[in-house]
Design a protein around this motif. Sequence first.
Motif, short mmCIF file in Angstrom:
data_model
loop_
_atom_site.label_atom_id
_atom_site.label_comp_id
_atom_site.label_asym_id
_atom_site.label_seq_id
_atom_site.Cartn_x
_atom_site.Cartn_y
_atom_site.Cartn_z
N ALA A 81 8.91 -7.87 1.03
CA ALA A 81 8.15 -9.04 0.43
C ALA A 81 8.64 -9.22 -1.08
CB ALA A 81 6.59 -8.50 0.10
N ARG A 82 9.10 -8.18 -1.68
CA ARG A 82 9.88 -8.36 -2.77
C ARG A 82 11.20 -9.40 -2.72
NH1 ARG A 82 11.14 -3.44 -6.28
NH2 ARG A 82 12.71 -3.11 -4.33
N LEU A 83 12.00 -8.83 -1.72
CA LEU A 83 13.05 -9.74 -1.53
C LEU A 83 13.00 -11.16 -1.23
CD1 LEU A 83 16.39 -9.60 -0.89
CD2 LEU A 83 15.65 -8.95 1.54
N GLY A 84 11.89 -11.54 -0.54
CA GLY A 84 11.35 -12.85 -0.01
C GLY A 84 11.19 -13.52 -1.34
N LEU A 85 10.32 -12.75 -2.19
CA LEU A 85 9.89 -13.39 -3.51
C LEU A 85 11.30 -13.81 -4.36
CD1 LEU A 85 6.72 -11.53 -4.60
CD2 LEU A 85 6.86 -13.92 -3.88
N SER A 86 12.22 -12.84 -4.32
CA SER A 86 13.28 -12.88 -5.33
C SER A 86 14.03 -14.31 -4.74
CB SER A 86 14.27 -11.80 -5.14
OG SER A 86 14.86 -11.78 -4.05
N TYR A 87 14.10 -14.79 -3.80
CA TYR A 87 14.54 -16.12 -3.41
C TYR A 87 13.69 -17.21 -3.58
CZ TYR A 87 18.49 -14.02 -0.85
OH TYR A 87 19.71 -13.37 -0.46
N ARG A 88 12.37 -17.13 -3.87
CA ARG A 88 11.73 -18.40 -4.05
C ARG A 88 11.33 -18.37 -5.62
NH1 ARG A 88 8.86 -19.93 0.19
NH2 ARG A 88 7.11 -20.82 -0.93
#
Length: 445
Positions: A81-88
């Motif tokens: 989830a954190r990895l996905g947020l870092s791209y957004r």
Amino acid sequence: MMKSTLWAFLFGKPVNAHLPERVQTAIEQQQRDSEKLIGWVQLLLVTIFASLYALAPTSAITKGFHPVPWALGLYFLFTFARLGLSYRIALPHWFLTVSVIADIGLLMVLIWSFHIQYMQPASFYLKAPTMIYVFIFISLRSLRFDPRYILIAGGAAAIGWLSLALYVIWSEGGQSMITRDYVTYLTSNSILIGAEIDKIIAIVLVSGVLAIAVLRAKRSFIRAITDEIAAKDLSRFVSPEIAARITRSEHQIKPGEGDAVIATVMFTDIEGFTTMSETLSPKELATVLNEYFSQTSAVIDRFDGVITQFEGDAMLITFNAITPDPDHASNAVRTALAIQEISHSHIFCHGAKIKTRCGINTGEIIVGAIGAENRLTFTVHGDNVNVAARLEQLNKQYGSYILATEETLRACGNHHNRSDWTTCGDVIVRGRATPTPVFRIVAPS
């Protein structure tokens, strides 16, 4: 004074506290990219954890609650989830702080669960090799070039391991398992207090050393980013070829240093520029000049010329002076003819028609720096440069737009039709005692 010197020795030379917005933007982008990299590495780590757990033989109970898979699953979801947020989005500092603490917390929970998973006393998990991953998690934060998160990770890890050790000591039967015998400690589930203190000290020291190293690196990084942006800005005022020559020099260039090269020099000037200046407002004139220089610069680049100097509406262009060009004379003539084509075919903004006079000469010139020690100009100079400048002015006398010397004609060889060249005879160029054979170049119709 001594304190500031000591701090500079430990943490590196301080940087300007008020950085330009462009520098801050570049640093923030680097930080965002670092968070993405950290996320991918952590996702790899949790995958390794899960793989090792699945492949390793276990003596765990076959029924009942198995905490390790739950801890790994929870950590995988959190990391993903954190990895996905870092791209957004750009992750806020509070989220990163919570994230770092959560990383260490979940790792500590994973280690703590081992004694349950394997039905051993609590002291069992203190010897788990998984403890090594604490240092990996701490060092991961160094990718961001922000020592705060290293210290947060190190502090959380030290507190976490202290909590694990205290839990063992105060758990049921914990006191009876404490030993001072190192061999007993290694060969049983006994607790050696000194060993756990050593681990905590190691965590603190590693975190401190990494934080200092990263702070020093961050300051160097900020200075490098600032210098890079400054260099890019300055390269708009100095030709890229000259900038590259200066930056790649083996030593600092000093006044008077230069190289003698055979090159072709061209001076250009706009015909009737004074009249144009009187009919246009300063803003309109600047717009016209910008469009003119944009058009002519493209042509100069196409034929490997280098704009060595701007002076008002005039340009000093060199061929084979800064960058190697075996066809420098021919390319200079091609450039002059292409500029004439622009003059005939292009109507600039505000209806301006611009005609350009060019003077071309080939010969030995000096390429180097002139000026004072703290204020230099990288340019070309010499008698042959002066001749090109005089030829540009002589166009007024002959009603021409391109004048070149016999040296340029000879250097062109067979690259141009000789019928396009018309002799103007021998001319006494101002500043020279001997006559100079001059030719007028007529653009093909």
